[in-house]
Motif scaffolding. Sequence first.
Motif, PDB file in Angstrom:
ATOM      1  N   LEU A  65       0.804  -1.222   0.000  1.00  0.00           N
ATOM      2  CA  LEU A  65       0.000   0.000   0.000  1.00  0.00           C
ATOM      3  C   LEU A  65       0.837   1.272   0.000  1.00  0.00           C
ATOM      4  O   LEU A  65       0.292   2.361   0.113  1.00  0.00           O
ATOM      5  N   ASP A  66       2.145   1.149  -0.155  1.00  0.00           N
ATOM      6  CA  ASP A  66       3.010   2.326  -0.062  1.00  0.00           C
ATOM      7  C   ASP A  66       2.619   3.420  -1.049  1.00  0.00           C
ATOM      8  O   ASP A  66       2.634   4.607  -0.716  1.00  0.00           O
ATOM      9  N   PHE A  67       2.260   3.022  -2.278  1.00  0.00           N
ATOM     10  CA  PHE A  67       1.963   4.032  -3.293  1.00  0.00           C
ATOM     11  C   PHE A  67       0.774   4.896  -2.885  1.00  0.00           C
ATOM     12  O   PHE A  67       0.713   6.088  -3.229  1.00  0.00           O
ATOM     13  N   VAL A  68      -0.160   4.321  -2.132  1.00  0.00           N
ATOM     14  CA  VAL A  68      -1.329   5.091  -1.695  1.00  0.00           C
ATOM     15  C   VAL A  68      -0.884   6.237  -0.787  1.00  0.00           C
ATOM     16  O   VAL A  68      -1.326   7.389  -0.935  1.00  0.00           O
TER      17      VAL A  68
ATOM     18  N   THR B  33      11.438  -4.076  -5.443  1.00  0.00           N
ATOM     19  CA  THR B  33      10.541  -4.994  -4.733  1.00  0.00           C
ATOM     20  C   THR B  33      10.469  -4.609  -3.265  1.00  0.00           C
ATOM     21  O   THR B  33      11.284  -3.838  -2.759  1.00  0.00           O
ATOM     22  N   ILE B  34       9.475  -5.168  -2.573  1.00  0.00           N
ATOM     23  CA  ILE B  34       9.301  -4.900  -1.150  1.00  0.00           C
ATOM     24  C   ILE B  34      10.494  -5.431  -0.361  1.00  0.00           C
ATOM     25  O   ILE B  34      10.958  -6.548  -0.583  1.00  0.00           O
ATOM     26  N   SER B  35      10.980  -4.623   0.561  1.00  0.00           N
ATOM     27  CA  SER B  35      12.073  -5.043   1.439  1.00  0.00           C
ATOM     28  C   SER B  35      11.487  -5.778   2.645  1.00  0.00           C
ATOM     29  O   SER B  35      10.799  -5.179   3.472  1.00  0.00           O
ATOM     30  N   GLN B  36      11.761  -7.064   2.739  1.00  0.00           N
ATOM     31  CA  GLN B  36      11.231  -7.854   3.846  1.00  0.00           C
ATOM     32  C   GLN B  36      12.016  -7.660   5.140  1.00  0.00           C
ATOM     33  O   GLN B  36      11.564  -8.076   6.210  1.00  0.00           O
ATOM     34  N   SER B  37      13.173  -7.023   5.039  1.00  0.00           N
ATOM     35  CA  SER B  37      13.930  -6.681   6.254  1.00  0.00           C
ATOM     36  C   SER B  37      13.490  -5.317   6.780  1.00  0.00           C
ATOM     37  O   SER B  37      13.871  -4.930   7.877  1.00  0.00           O
ATOM     38  N   PHE B  38      12.689  -4.601   5.978  1.00  0.00           N
ATOM     39  CA  PHE B  38      12.207  -3.250   6.283  1.00  0.00           C
ATOM     40  C   PHE B  38      13.349  -2.238   6.388  1.00  0.00           C
ATOM     41  O   PHE B  38      13.201  -1.185   7.011  1.00  0.00           O
ATOM     42  N   THR B  39      14.482  -2.586   5.808  1.00  0.00           N
ATOM     43  CA  THR B  39      15.600  -1.663   5.660  1.00  0.00           C
ATOM     44  C   THR B  39      15.778  -1.401   4.167  1.00  0.00           C
ATOM     45  O   THR B  39      15.243  -2.141   3.334  1.00  0.00           O
TER      46      THR B  39
ATOM     47  N   MET C 284      11.502  10.343  -0.245  1.00  0.00           N
ATOM     48  CA  MET C 284      10.378  10.172   0.675  1.00  0.00           C
ATOM     49  C   MET C 284      10.493   8.838   1.386  1.00  0.00           C
ATOM     50  O   MET C 284      11.100   7.894   0.874  1.00  0.00           O
ATOM     51  N   ALA C 285       9.917   8.762   2.581  1.00  0.00           N
ATOM     52  CA  ALA C 285       9.882   7.500   3.317  1.00  0.00           C
ATOM     53  C   ALA C 285       8.527   7.322   3.984  1.00  0.00           C
ATOM     54  O   ALA C 285       7.910   8.284   4.448  1.00  0.00           O
ATOM     55  N   VAL C 286       8.067   6.082   4.013  1.00  0.00           N
ATOM     56  CA  VAL C 286       6.857   5.707   4.745  1.00  0.00           C
ATOM     57  C   VAL C 286       7.253   4.710   5.824  1.00  0.00           C
ATOM     58  O   VAL C 286       8.192   3.916   5.648  1.00  0.00           O
ATOM     59  N   TRP C 287       6.540   4.746   6.942  1.00  0.00           N
ATOM     60  CA  TRP C 287       6.810   3.796   8.014  1.00  0.00           C
ATOM     61  C   TRP C 287       5.503   3.447   8.709  1.00  0.00           C
ATOM     62  O   TRP C 287       4.675   4.314   8.975  1.00  0.00           O
TER      63      TRP C 287
END
Length: 242
Positions: A48-51, A119-125, A147-150
């Motif tokens: 959902l990051d693009f949203v 692709t999605i980072s599964q380590s969230f880094t 930009m960053a989302v968290w």
Amino acid sequence: MAELVYRPVIGFAKTLFKVWDLKIDCQGSENVPRSGGAVLVSNHISYLDFVFNGLAALPQKRLVRFMAKESVFRHRISGPLMRGMKHIPVDRKQGETAYAHALDSLRSGEVVGVFPEATISQSFTLKSFKSGAARLAQDAGVPLIPMAVWGTQRLWTKGHPRNLKRDHLPITMRVGEAVEAPRDQYAGAITRRLREAVQEVLEAAQRAYPGRPKGLEDSWWLPAHLGGTAPTVEQLRAAEAR
């Protein structure tokens, strides 16, 4: 030109955010230019990051055209919506077509959204960045907006079930100052500066984030270096090798 699909989708998304009672904290939207082309570059931790990337540009009255994998455009539900919002399909076997499409959008004054990790980072880094965003900005003569989302990984991410309940989850977004992309500079050097800028706003978003794990089982969404149980980059590489 009328946005017959994009604006209703925005309204629907905002309604969902209220239903889910998300606690959204967005700062730095003023760094998105009010006019002219720009490449909005973000980390990628959720489907959902693009949203939320798009939401961050709304205070500047900008609609972001995201580059997304071509299969999303073939889906019977998401496909018509993606095309109606003028997003950009990416066929990795024919990337030059998507590149040309994005370049045309930038030159016509649009904001194009890119996830340079691919692709999605599964380590969230942050993973390594592809150089496409930098090259697009160079060729179009436009700035890169880091930009960053968290917190979005707690809603829906790779390898975990969706959590779209009314859990009052916080979502933090930070938009940094523009990174210029001079045509006479090596794209790799610009990409390194861009990654550093995204890392900086990511750390700012993480520091500001009010949510904390409720226990060990709930710490899956925190990267290991912040005390969570998300797999490290090394662990993910080892798993892929096996």
